[in-house]
Design an enzyme around this catalytic site. Structure first.
Site, PDB file in Angstrom:
ATOM      1  N   LYS A 124      76.741  22.035 -20.530  1.00 19.72           N
ATOM      2  CA  LYS A 124      76.977  21.763 -19.101  1.00 19.72           C
ATOM      3  C   LYS A 124      76.576  20.326 -18.767  1.00 19.72           C
ATOM      4  CE  LYS A 124      76.036  26.572 -17.826  1.00 19.72           C
ATOM      5  NZ  LYS A 124      77.276  27.265 -17.647  1.00 19.72           N
ATOM      6  N   GLU A 208      69.845  22.440 -10.403  1.00 19.03           N
ATOM      7  CA  GLU A 208      70.943  22.256  -9.452  1.00 19.03           C
ATOM      8  C   GLU A 208      70.503  22.785  -8.102  1.00 19.03           C
ATOM      9  OE1 GLU A 208      74.573  24.241 -10.561  1.00 19.03           O
ATOM     10  OE2 GLU A 208      75.130  22.623 -11.917  1.00 19.03           O
ATOM     11  N   HIS A 243      75.693  37.553 -11.821  1.00 20.92           N
ATOM     12  CA  HIS A 243      76.360  36.256 -11.988  1.00 20.92           C
ATOM     13  C   HIS A 243      77.596  36.357 -12.877  1.00 20.92           C
ATOM     14  CE1 HIS A 243      73.328  34.106  -9.816  1.00 20.92           C
ATOM     15  NE2 HIS A 243      72.379  34.365 -10.682  1.00 20.92           N
ATOM     16  N   ARG A 300      89.042  27.754 -23.200  1.00 27.25           N
ATOM     17  CA  ARG A 300      89.708  28.926 -23.803  1.00 27.25           C
ATOM     18  C   ARG A 300      90.499  29.650 -22.727  1.00 27.25           C
ATOM     19  NH1 ARG A 300      86.594  32.714 -21.225  1.00 27.25           N
ATOM     20  NH2 ARG A 300      84.444  32.105 -20.878  1.00 27.25           N
TER      21      ARG A 300
HETATM   22  P1  ADP Z   1      77.674  30.694 -16.980  1.00 25.83           P
HETATM   23  O1  ADP Z   1      78.262  29.652 -17.885  1.00 25.83           O
HETATM   24  O2  ADP Z   1      76.374  31.252 -17.471  1.00 25.83           O
HETATM   25  O3  ADP Z   1      78.653  31.761 -16.583  1.00 25.83           O
HETATM   26  P2  ADP Z   1      78.120  29.146 -14.539  1.00 25.83           P
HETATM   27  O4  ADP Z   1      77.642  27.766 -14.365  1.00 25.83           O
HETATM   28  O5  ADP Z   1      79.587  29.317 -14.848  1.00 25.83           O
HETATM   29  O6  ADP Z   1      77.248  29.894 -15.667  1.00 25.83           O
HETATM   30  O7  ADP Z   1      77.766  30.011 -13.268  1.00 25.83           O
HETATM   31  C1  ADP Z   1      77.964  31.409 -13.211  1.00 25.83           C
HETATM   32  C2  ADP Z   1      77.759  31.891 -11.788  1.00 25.83           C
HETATM   33  O8  ADP Z   1      76.423  31.576 -11.356  1.00 25.83           O
HETATM   34  C3  ADP Z   1      78.663  31.246 -10.753  1.00 25.83           C
HETATM   35  O9  ADP Z   1      79.898  31.886 -10.675  1.00 25.83           O
HETATM   36  C4  ADP Z   1      77.838  31.448  -9.503  1.00 25.83           C
HETATM   37  O10 ADP Z   1      77.920  32.779  -9.069  1.00 25.83           O
HETATM   38  C5  ADP Z   1      76.417  31.209  -9.984  1.00 25.83           C
HETATM   39  N1  ADP Z   1      76.013  29.787  -9.830  1.00 25.83           N
HETATM   40  C6  ADP Z   1      76.115  28.794 -10.740  1.00 25.83           C
HETATM   41  N2  ADP Z   1      75.656  27.627 -10.238  1.00 25.83           N
HETATM   42  C7  ADP Z   1      75.265  27.875  -8.974  1.00 25.83           C
HETATM   43  C8  ADP Z   1      74.686  27.076  -7.918  1.00 25.83           C
HETATM   44  N3  ADP Z   1      74.410  25.793  -8.089  1.00 25.83           N
HETATM   45  N4  ADP Z   1      74.412  27.679  -6.746  1.00 25.83           N
HETATM   46  C9  ADP Z   1      74.664  29.007  -6.567  1.00 25.83           C
HETATM   47  N5  ADP Z   1      75.187  29.800  -7.503  1.00 25.83           N
HETATM   48  C10 ADP Z   1      75.490  29.265  -8.710  1.00 25.83           C
END
Ligand code: ADP
Length: 514
Positions: A124, A208, A243, A300
């Site tokens: 990331k 974040e 999540h 992907r």
């Molecule tokens: P992963 O790769 O583990 O799936 P992501 O970065 O794609 O992680 O985030 C997955 C989920 O986590 C998002 O869809 C959202 O629901 C939550 N999320 C991620 N970043 C944030 C943020 N900065 N604030 C609030 N929720 C977040």
């Protein structure tokens, strides 16, 4: 380019995956006249993807590390069976740069992006750095891994609580911790690091701003090896538990044409930042005013890709294969438009009444829904077991309608028709969501489950047709029983009366009467 050694088209594909995604890929390959090879573990000997493929090879015992993740074995099978391309599906080796590299080095086409693109977007933090030269909005946070906890606390205060600690190598919602106030910072940070080390072998974490009412909106992109990139609009994926997505739709109920265009352009730039080719997804998080920020790119095919296929009429797997053959995209951005609306619900073997804990067992009854606008991508049949070794997703149930209302109506009907007995599933929860005002109005965010759901709400009103039928059968049996009892009593009473009359007429004494 990953396929420079191949001038002719792909003739045989090995799908390095299992279940519904392996089947889904093979179907498109078959339509293109391409032969297919399945791999399988000992637990999947009778799986549908094994039966569907033209050839199938067992690659090891049930645990995925011993079978589906065995790079050497998979390449060996390809060599033996003259396979010229590998499709990784999703999960397993799909975002493994080493695998993509090893496949290419073995002179086999990898149906996916370059190993370099996978590497950059797999972190990331590296992804954020790669896209920083483009004007792409980012969630306020630390651009590098945290090394100094005191400096990180200062930064967290600056950003403003609540904040989110995230694993750079993260995926599947693991290594993520929300911190509400400074007193909890250190403890949550340590937890996130140890979770990241055990899940990904990489303890790098960053901060974040935690967006409190966020929507997860992502853009599907397609790029070719000539450098052309287009986007196929957005998918709304905010209905999540832990999540992780459980219901997705396209288009989003709230995204305006202006936001769509801005997000689409940002996604295309993210793809260009890593010379992306193949199908990919750029994920954004949006606040309640729909200000959106780049989250990450998944290099992907996504589980939720069918909703994009439904509204664009494009088969994403076929596009992936053509791109891997070195063909230029035949589609231009201006040729694309959204037609209708599509929703996907993920049917997981999980118990929504028990904190969505995975459930395993036999599908003693399994009947798919049918009818207009319904697509079921699954890998199981009645009588099969859901193996404990793999992801507990049974199926992707997808509906399509001329508009959102029709897609919802069809989904509710399809969920009611779906008959799954023997295992708890997310279907009753999905039906609850689809009928909820927050969902129908489009005014929902990733906190839907916390805000609106509790297991007691999956009550009588939320029974599926199958459950209603079962209840009705039991009720009918009880009524019949009572009626029969009554008939019996009335019948006996009448016989008794008749006999009494006969006995009286004959001047006899009826037995039992004094
Ligand atoms: P992963 O790769 O583990 O799936 P992501 O970065 O794609 O992680 O985030 C997955 C989920 O986590 C998002 O869809 C959202 O629901 C939550 N999320 C991620 N970043 C944030 C943020 N900065 N604030 C609030 N929720 C977040």
């Amino acid at each position: 380019m990953n396929n420079s050694n191949h001038t002719a088209g792909i003739k045989k594909i090995l799908v390095a995956n299992r279940g519904e995604i392996a089947l889904r890929v093979m179907r498109s390959a078959r339509e293109m006249g391409i032969k297919t090879v399945a791999i399988f573990s000992e637990a999947d000997r009778n799986a549908l993807h094994v039966k569907y493929a033209d050839e199938a090879v067992c690659v090891g015992p049930p645990p995925s590390a011993a079978s589906y993740l065995q790079i050497d074995k998979i390449i060996e099978v390809c060599k033996k069976l003259n396979v010229d391309a590998i499709h990784p599906g999703y999960g397993f080796l799909s975002e493994n740069a080493t695998f993509a590299r090893r496949v290419t080095e073995a002179d086999i086409i990898f149906i996916g992006p370059s190993p370099e693109a996978i590497e950059v977007m797999g972190s990331k933090l590296a992804a954020k750095e790669a896209v920083s030269k483009y004007d792409i909005p980012m969630v306020p946070g630390t651009p590098k891994a945290i090394t100094d906890i005191e400096a990180a606390k200062v930064k967290a205060k600056e950003i403003g609580y609540p904040i989110l600690i995230k694993a750079s190598a993260g995926g599947g919602g693991k290594g993520m911790r929300v911190v509400e106030n400074p007193a909890d910072f250190e403890e949550q940070m340590n937890r996130a690091v140890s979770e990241a080390v055990s899940a990904f072998g990489d303890g790098a974490v960053f901060i974040e701003k935690y967006i409190t009412s966020p929507k997860h909106i992502e853009i599907q992109v397609l790029g070719d090896t000539q450098g052309n990139v287009i986007h196929l609009f957005e998918r709304e994926c905010s209905i999540q538990r832990r999540h992780q997505k459980v219901i997705e739709e396209a288009p989003s109920a709230v995204v305006t044409p202006e936001i769509r265009q801005a997000m689409g352009e940002a996604a295309v730039n993210v793809a260009k930042a890593c010379n992306y080719y193949g199908a990919g997804t750029v994920e954004f998080i949006a606040d309640e005013h729909l200000n959106f920020y780049f989250l990450e790119m998944n290099t992907r095919l996504q589980v939720e890709h069918p909703v994009t296929e439904q509204i664009t009429g494009i088969d994403l797997v076929k596009e992936q294969i053509k791109i891997a053959e070195g063909k230029a995209l035949s589609l231009k951005q201006e040729d694309l438009s959204i037609q209708g609306h599509s929703i996907e619900v993920r049917v997981y073997a999980e118990d929504p009444k028990n904190n969505f804990l995975p459930d395993i067992g036999k599908l003693s009854t399994y009947k798919r829904p049918q009818g207009a606008g319904v697509r079921v991508d699954d890998g199981f049949e009645q009588g099969m077991d859901i193996p404990i070794y793999y992801d507990p997703m049974i199926a992707k149930l997808v509906t399509y309608g001329k508009d959102r209302a029709q897609a919802i109506e069809r989904m509710i009907r399809a969920i009611e028709e779906y008959q799954i007995v023997g295992i708890e599933t997310t279907l009753s929860f999905c039906r609850f969501v689809l009928q909820h005002e927050a969902f129908t109005s489009g005014k929902f965010d990733t906190n839907f489950v916390n805000k609106h759901f509790s297991p007691e709400l999956l009550d009588q009103n939320n029974l599926s047709i199958q459950e209603q039928e079962e209840e009705a059968t039991v009720a009918a049996a009880m009524v019949n029983f009572l009626l029969n009892c009554n008939y019996f009593i009335v019948y006996n009473y009448l016989i008794y009366k008749c006999l009494l009359l006969i006995f009286l007429a004959k001047g006899l004494k009826y037995p039992g009467l004094n």
